[in-house]
Write a protein that holds these residues in place. Structure first.
Motif, PDB file in Angstrom:
ATOM      1  N   GLN A   1      62.546  14.571  66.857  1.00  0.00           N
ATOM      2  CA  GLN A   1      61.257  14.748  67.532  1.00  0.00           C
ATOM      3  C   GLN A   1      61.512  15.260  68.949  1.00  0.00           C
ATOM      4  O   GLN A   1      62.493  14.883  69.578  1.00  0.00           O
ATOM      5  N   LEU A   2      60.623  16.104  69.449  1.00  0.00           N
ATOM      6  CA  LEU A   2      60.769  16.727  70.779  1.00  0.00           C
ATOM      7  C   LEU A   2      62.006  17.621  70.832  1.00  0.00           C
ATOM      8  O   LEU A   2      62.798  17.563  71.777  1.00  0.00           O
ATOM      9  N   HIS A   3      62.160  18.487  69.827  1.00  0.00           N
ATOM     10  CA  HIS A   3      63.418  19.227  69.711  1.00  0.00           C
ATOM     11  C   HIS A   3      63.639  20.229  70.838  1.00  0.00           C
ATOM     12  O   HIS A   3      64.774  20.616  71.086  1.00  0.00           O
TER      13      HIS A   3
ATOM     14  N   LEU B   1      68.545  24.300  67.580  1.00  0.00           N
ATOM     15  CA  LEU B   1      67.945  23.199  66.821  1.00  0.00           C
ATOM     16  C   LEU B   1      66.664  23.684  66.177  1.00  0.00           C
ATOM     17  O   LEU B   1      65.786  24.228  66.849  1.00  0.00           O
ATOM     18  N   GLU B   2      66.553  23.474  64.883  1.00  0.00           N
ATOM     19  CA  GLU B   2      65.337  23.875  64.178  1.00  0.00           C
ATOM     20  C   GLU B   2      64.855  22.707  63.338  1.00  0.00           C
ATOM     21  O   GLU B   2      65.645  22.069  62.628  1.00  0.00           O
ATOM     22  N   VAL B   3      63.557  22.437  63.426  1.00  0.00           N
ATOM     23  CA  VAL B   3      62.958  21.331  62.678  1.00  0.00           C
ATOM     24  C   VAL B   3      62.195  21.903  61.487  1.00  0.00           C
ATOM     25  O   VAL B   3      61.428  22.863  61.650  1.00  0.00           O
ATOM     26  N   PRO B   4      62.394  21.389  60.299  1.00  0.00           N
ATOM     27  CA  PRO B   4      61.671  21.904  59.135  1.00  0.00           C
ATOM     28  C   PRO B   4      60.153  21.783  59.326  1.00  0.00           C
ATOM     29  O   PRO B   4      59.690  20.950  60.127  1.00  0.00           O
TER      30      PRO B   4
ATOM     31  N   TYR C   1      56.667  27.702  63.391  1.00  0.00           N
ATOM     32  CA  TYR C   1      57.328  26.964  64.469  1.00  0.00           C
ATOM     33  C   TYR C   1      58.450  27.790  65.084  1.00  0.00           C
ATOM     34  O   TYR C   1      59.104  28.571  64.399  1.00  0.00           O
ATOM     35  N   LEU C   2      58.689  27.551  66.365  1.00  0.00           N
ATOM     36  CA  LEU C   2      59.824  28.161  67.064  1.00  0.00           C
ATOM     37  C   LEU C   2      60.976  27.171  67.110  1.00  0.00           C
ATOM     38  O   LEU C   2      60.755  25.963  67.213  1.00  0.00           O
ATOM     39  N   ASP C   3      62.209  27.693  67.074  1.00  0.00           N
ATOM     40  CA  ASP C   3      63.345  26.790  67.227  1.00  0.00           C
ATOM     41  C   ASP C   3      63.627  26.562  68.702  1.00  0.00           C
ATOM     42  O   ASP C   3      62.973  27.127  69.580  1.00  0.00           O
TER      43      ASP C   3
ATOM     44  N   ALA D   1      66.263   9.655  59.216  1.00  0.00           N
ATOM     45  CA  ALA D   1      66.841  10.713  60.037  1.00  0.00           C
ATOM     46  C   ALA D   1      67.787  11.580  59.205  1.00  0.00           C
ATOM     47  O   ALA D   1      68.526  11.072  58.353  1.00  0.00           O
ATOM     48  N   GLY D   2      67.779  12.879  59.470  1.00  0.00           N
ATOM     49  CA  GLY D   2      68.655  13.774  58.723  1.00  0.00           C
ATOM     50  C   GLY D   2      69.011  15.016  59.515  1.00  0.00           C
ATOM     51  O   GLY D   2      68.298  15.405  60.450  1.00  0.00           O
ATOM     52  N   VAL D   3      70.130  15.622  59.141  1.00  0.00           N
ATOM     53  CA  VAL D   3      70.599  16.814  59.839  1.00  0.00           C
ATOM     54  C   VAL D   3      71.465  17.649  58.903  1.00  0.00           C
ATOM     55  O   VAL D   3      72.166  17.112  58.040  1.00  0.00           O
ATOM     56  N   VAL D   4      71.376  18.966  59.070  1.00  0.00           N
ATOM     57  CA  VAL D   4      72.289  19.902  58.417  1.00  0.00           C
ATOM     58  C   VAL D   4      72.813  20.823  59.513  1.00  0.00           C
ATOM     59  O   VAL D   4      72.044  21.560  60.132  1.00  0.00           O
TER      60      VAL D   4
END
Length: 819
Positions: free
Chosen positions: A231-233, A253-256, A556-558, A211-214
């Motif tokens: 997952q399921l952002h 929230l944005e997922v790479p 992808y959309l945030d 798990a990671g976050v910036v």
């Protein structure tokens, strides 16, 4: 029964021959568009998102399973020259909210508040120049604990002698008993009642990327930008913005584009997102956090369920199943996290592939001093199917009946489809008896000079090695949706009066635009953790718009741009994204016909979209996609979006289940497995010599991806059945916190697989697809356990506990020898 190529020939060997349709890309085993950047090192993971000026967070974690926090001294840590911030629960409570939980009545903060309830629970957060300094600062935070007795056994936890949450007053967070048909009468009238107990150990997904976050706080906008591999952002973003106390539009929230696996586990990393965001606001700098492996295995809130079952089967002397009765305890760990309903999804496959109409289903959700539970591939179904197949094996032994014949006699027949289960879910299509017969034939071939040749089996037994195989059939429920997942937070007394119109539905959103150069850019509202969503959408949009896959790219959309949709879970994507892509393609084509009619000043009936452009019907002339994009001044007609509705919401068959908040999974992918196992009675080692499987996920949109999902899922099933487990000692100390302890399957353990495929398209879905994301994990453990039962039949030993590790095999053999 159509047949797909097996693993030896490969899905790309002759793709056109597979589909019989040279013009379409869907159905072909195209290489995944994601793989080039992954294999060339160009993939972007969450740690790549950290800017150069980012600070780094580390967490002070409890070393005790159950302890009061007497004091926290942060002075030494704050005096470290590289330290920028230390956060405790008091700081969090001053400005933010508790985290949403899976049951009413619990209040959990992002950092332990006054009491630690499991080893690894975060007690304080520090922010420093880099992760190395942050680790040093963690050691300077002094925490005084007063330890308490821990409770780790889920059956004992029900007694409440040690209570995890005093304010709640009980360790049983929830209980429900559901009765379908007339199980009491079935058990009273049946010739036999078979009853036994089974245990399913605590396992989980262990993704390559932890798990990671910036997080970056924008002071001018008073808003957060958070890159994370959650997952399921778009669905669980409420767990972050509600914790922060901000509006959804202020927490982005944005997922790479690339995530190194999740298997459901990353739904629960919202604590890290919130803490990093709080820290970023406090220090006015971006803050990054990435779990290390020990954190992930020990305290990362990523464990899956642990269950203790008591199961009964009512069966007549001729082998007819009359009724089923499940009672089990589900170990939640220390807190009831979202999602809570791994105990409910098994209702969607309550009787597996068997025709049984009377059943009882009862569970206790208990809290213990262990890492919290989150979702995992299969979402509670693998344990249920394992317990069910075990009692069927016990029944065959009791009745002295061939287990294969007992199973065959009770399978749902193909002419019973669509088949309604007593729990109100509906299987869409399939031929379970034919699938069982297919793998039975494989096993019979092995008895003629193969791995199960009687002479070979006898010779092996002389060495203390027991071989066996037992074919089984399993259902993979697909396409989660609607609002049944909050059943345990609902007033159940009101469910009987609930209207169908009250049901919240969860469509899947997709949008696209035609760019100036005539290429197509699509935008997913969901995130991916390696499944191949971009490939899927590329194939289907290329087909719908008559362009090449190379003319389509997918982004992808945030969470702010995307509508709140359900996203990637429960094998939804093959069904939901394919339906959305098909609908979006049709919408765009219609828009472009309208645009062309405006350009040519003619009726829309005089134009038609085909082959990547619009053509005049009444005269010569055509417009390419680039020309159409150039003609669309405001872009209204070269952009479109589409929301594909969940299939069950369009079908009356599911009305009762939807209104009563029973799990609705409108597709029934299935598999018939026959692992050939060899058990060494001297060492307890179990080796899977070969695994035969026939698999059916409806329409195969990309056979390469289907094959990969099957291999990966079955590999996880091998790990679950034989070697993986998050064990705890009596004091609540975890016993598997490194990959030396938590034994993932490898090339040494994963057997040779011979996979065959059939296709029975779903009549409920737009493309006939059923989804295939959870299959191998769902059907692997139960089938392996049944084959172990077959191998150890001469010794009277049953695989009554998962994982059936060598020490447990030996323990059971010794017990039988001592009788």
């Amino acid at each position: 029964m159509s047949s797909r190529p097996d693993a030896e020939t490969g899905p790309e060997s002759d793709p056109d021959a597979e589909t019989g349709d040279e013009a379409r890309f869907a159905g072909r085993g195209l290489n995944r568009v994601e793989d080039r950047r992954i294999l060339t090192g160009e993939a972007e993971y969450v740690h790549d998102e950290a800017p150069d000026d980012a600070l780094h967070m580390a967490l002070v974690r409890s070393m005790h399973a159950h302890a009061d926090i007497e004091s926290i001294d942060t002075e030494a840590a704050e005096n470290h020259p590289g330290c920028h911030l230390v956060l405790t629960a008091e700081d969090v409570k001053a400005d933010y909210n508790p985290m949403p939980t899976g049951l009413h009545g619990f209040e959990e903060w992002s950092l332990a508040d006054g009491k630690a309830r499991y080893v690894g629970e975060p007690v304080a957060a520090v922010v420093a120049d880099d992760r190395y300094v942050a680790e040093d600062v963690v050691d300077l935070v002094s925490v005084e604990y007063e330890t308490r007795e821990a409770v780790v056994d889920p059956r004992e936890a029900r007694e409440n002698e040690v209570v995890v949450h005093e304010d709640v007053g009980t360790n049983v967070g929830d209980h429900e008993e559901l009765s379908f048909g007339d199980p009491e009468e079935a058990f009273e009238e049946a010739d036999n009642v078979i009853e036994s107990s089974y245990s399913w150990g605590r396992i989980s997904g262990v993704p390559l990327e932890t798990a990671g976050v910036v997080a970056d706080y924008d002071r001018d906008a008073d808003a957060f930008d958070i890159d994370c591999n959650i997952q399921l952002h778009t669905l669980v973003d409420d767990t972050v913005y509600e914790t922060l106390g901000y509006d959804p539009d202020d927490v982005n929230l944005e997922v790479p584009p690339d995530v190194g696996g999740s298997f459901g586990t990353k739904i629960a990393l919202h604590r890290y997102c919130s803490l990093a965001a709080m820290a970023s606001k406090a220090v006015d700098r971006p803050v990054a956090f990435v779990e290390d492996r020990i954190e992930n295995l020990q305290g990362g809130d990523m464990h899956s369920t642990q269950r203790e079952y008591d199961v009964k089967l009512a069966v007549d002397d001729d082998g007819t199943f009359r009724g089923l009765d499940f009672w089990f305890v589900d170990d939640f760990g220390a807190w009831p996290r979202y999602p809570v309903n791994q105990v409910l999804k098994p209702l969607s496959v309550l009787t597996n592939a068997y025709d049984v109409q009377d059943a009882r289903y009862e569970y206790d959700l208990v809290l213990t001093n262990k890492t919290c539970q989150t979702a995992y591939r299969g979402f509670g179904v693998p344990a249920h199917l394992y317990a069910l197949e075990m009692v069927v094996d016990e029944a065959a032994a009791e009745l002295e009946m061939d287990p294969d014949e007992l199973r065959r006699r009770n399978l749902v027949e193909s002419d019973q489809m669509p088949y309604e289960l007593p729990s109100k879910n509906v299987y869409d299509s399939g031929d379970f008896p034919a699938a069982l017969a297919h793998v039975q034939e494989k096993i019979e071939d092995e008895r003629d000079g193969g791995l199960l040749d009687p002479e070979t089996v006898a010779e092996k037994r002389e060495e203390g090695k027991y071989r066996g195989a037992r074919p089984t059939v399993h259902i993979e429920p697909g396409v989660s949706g609607s609002d049944w997942t909050n059943r345990q937070r609902s007033d159940r007394d009101e469910l009987d009066e609930r209207d169908r119109e009250d049901v919240a539905e969860l469509p899947e959103h997709l949008r696209a635009e035609i760019r100036e150069d005539g290429t197509v850019r699509a935008y997913l509202a969901t995130d991916s953790s390696g499944q191949g969503h971009q490939t899927l959408v590329t194939q289907l949009l290329a087909d719908e718009l008559g362009v090449l896959p190379s003319d389509v790219d997918v982004s992808y959309l945030d969470s702010v741009e995307a509508p709140t949709e359900y996203g990637t879970a429960a094998s939804r994507m093959a069904v939901m994204l394919s339906g959305a892509a098909q609908g979006l393609g049709e919408t765009l084509a219609a828009n472009l016909e309208t645009l062309a009619a405006e350009v040519w000043d003619c009726d829309e009936a005089d134009v038609t979209y085909r082959d990547g452009g619009v053509h005049r019907v009444d005269a010569d002339g055509s417009l390419s996609l680039a020309e159409l994009a150039d003609a669309d001044d405001d872009g209204d007609l070269t952009r479109a979006s589409y929301d594909y509705e969940h299939p069950a919401t369009r079908l009356e068959e599911f009305d009762e289940a939807l209104a009563r908040k029973f799990p609705v999974y409108p597709t029934a992918a299935f598999a018939a497995n026959a692992p050939i196992v060899e058990v060494d009675a001297n060492t307890g080692e179990v080796e899977i010599l070969k695994l035969y499987s026939l698999r059916d996920c409806g329409t195969q949109l990309n056979p390469t991806i289907v094959e990969g999902q099957a291999h990966g899922g079955l590999a996880q099933g091998v790990g679950a059945a034989l070697q993986e487990e998050f064990g705890y000692d009596d004091s609540g100390q975890p016993q598997a916190i490194t990959l030396f302890d938590y034994r993932l399957p490898s090339i040494e353990n994963v057997p040779e697989m011979e996979l065959d495929h059939t296709e029975t398209p779903s009549p409920f879905t737009a493309t006939g697809a059923k989804g295939t994301g959870e299959g191998g994990m769902i059907d692997g453990p139960a089938s392996i356990a049944c084959s172990i039962n077959a191998a150890l039949e001469p010794l009277g030993v049953k695989a009554d506990r998962i994982p059936f590790t060598p020490n447990r095999v030996r323990e059971r053999i010794r017990e039988r020898e001592g009788e």
